[in-house]
Enzyme design. Structure first.
Site, short mmCIF file in Angstrom:
data_model
loop_
_atom_site.label_atom_id
_atom_site.label_comp_id
_atom_site.label_asym_id
_atom_site.label_seq_id
_atom_site.Cartn_x
_atom_site.Cartn_y
_atom_site.Cartn_z
N SER A 118 0.83 -1.20 0.00
CA SER A 118 0.00 0.00 0.00
C SER A 118 0.87 1.25 0.00
CB SER A 118 -1.00 0.02 1.15
OG SER A 118 -1.96 1.03 0.91
N HIS A 152 5.37 13.60 6.19
CA HIS A 152 5.12 15.00 5.89
C HIS A 152 5.65 15.86 7.03
CE1 HIS A 152 3.32 18.43 3.91
NE2 HIS A 152 2.96 18.84 5.10
N CYS A 184 -1.73 -3.76 3.38
CA CYS A 184 -2.74 -4.79 3.18
C CYS A 184 -2.13 -6.13 3.54
CB CYS A 184 -3.21 -4.81 1.73
SG CYS A 184 -3.94 -3.27 1.19
#
Length: 112
Positions: free
Chosen positions: A63, A68, A83
């Site tokens: 995934s 950030h 996943c």
């Protein structure tokens, strides 16, 4: 964890003493997570904001992993979605806190 389940975790680091404008540091943090949990990287993209801030996106076979920064607030958020396999970030949390020079972190994790 069931094979068809989705795992999501977010780490919110505050009062980061490390240089959040240092892409090499952020890469080391991301790559350590990838390595520790044996995640498979498909693609990587880094974006620089003006005047400051960096976002790193690791597209994973499982995934995604994103980082950030908000250097002006000494804040970094790391988000991992996978996943089929859980990523227990608490295991490497002490290592990440040391690398980022902070003790202030909020962890949230869930199986979707």
């Amino acid at each position: 964890m069931e094979e068809d389940s989705v795992f999501h975790a977010a780490l919110s680091f505050k009062n980061v003493g490390a240089d959040l404008g240092d892409k090499k540091l952020l890469q080391k943090v991301a790559e350590r997570i990838v390595e520790h949990f044996r995640l498979d990287v498909v693609d990587v993209h880094w974006h620089y904001y003006a005047p400051i801030g960096i976002t790193g996106v690791y597209v994973l076979q499982q995934s995604s992993l994103t980082l950030h920064t908000w250097p002006e607030f000494k804040k970094l958020v790391i988000d991992v979605t996978t996943c089929g396999s859980a990523v227990d970030l608490e295991i490497i949390l002490p290592e990440l806190k040391a690398a980022l020079s902070t003790d202030t972190v909020l962890l949230s994790a869930e199986i979707l």
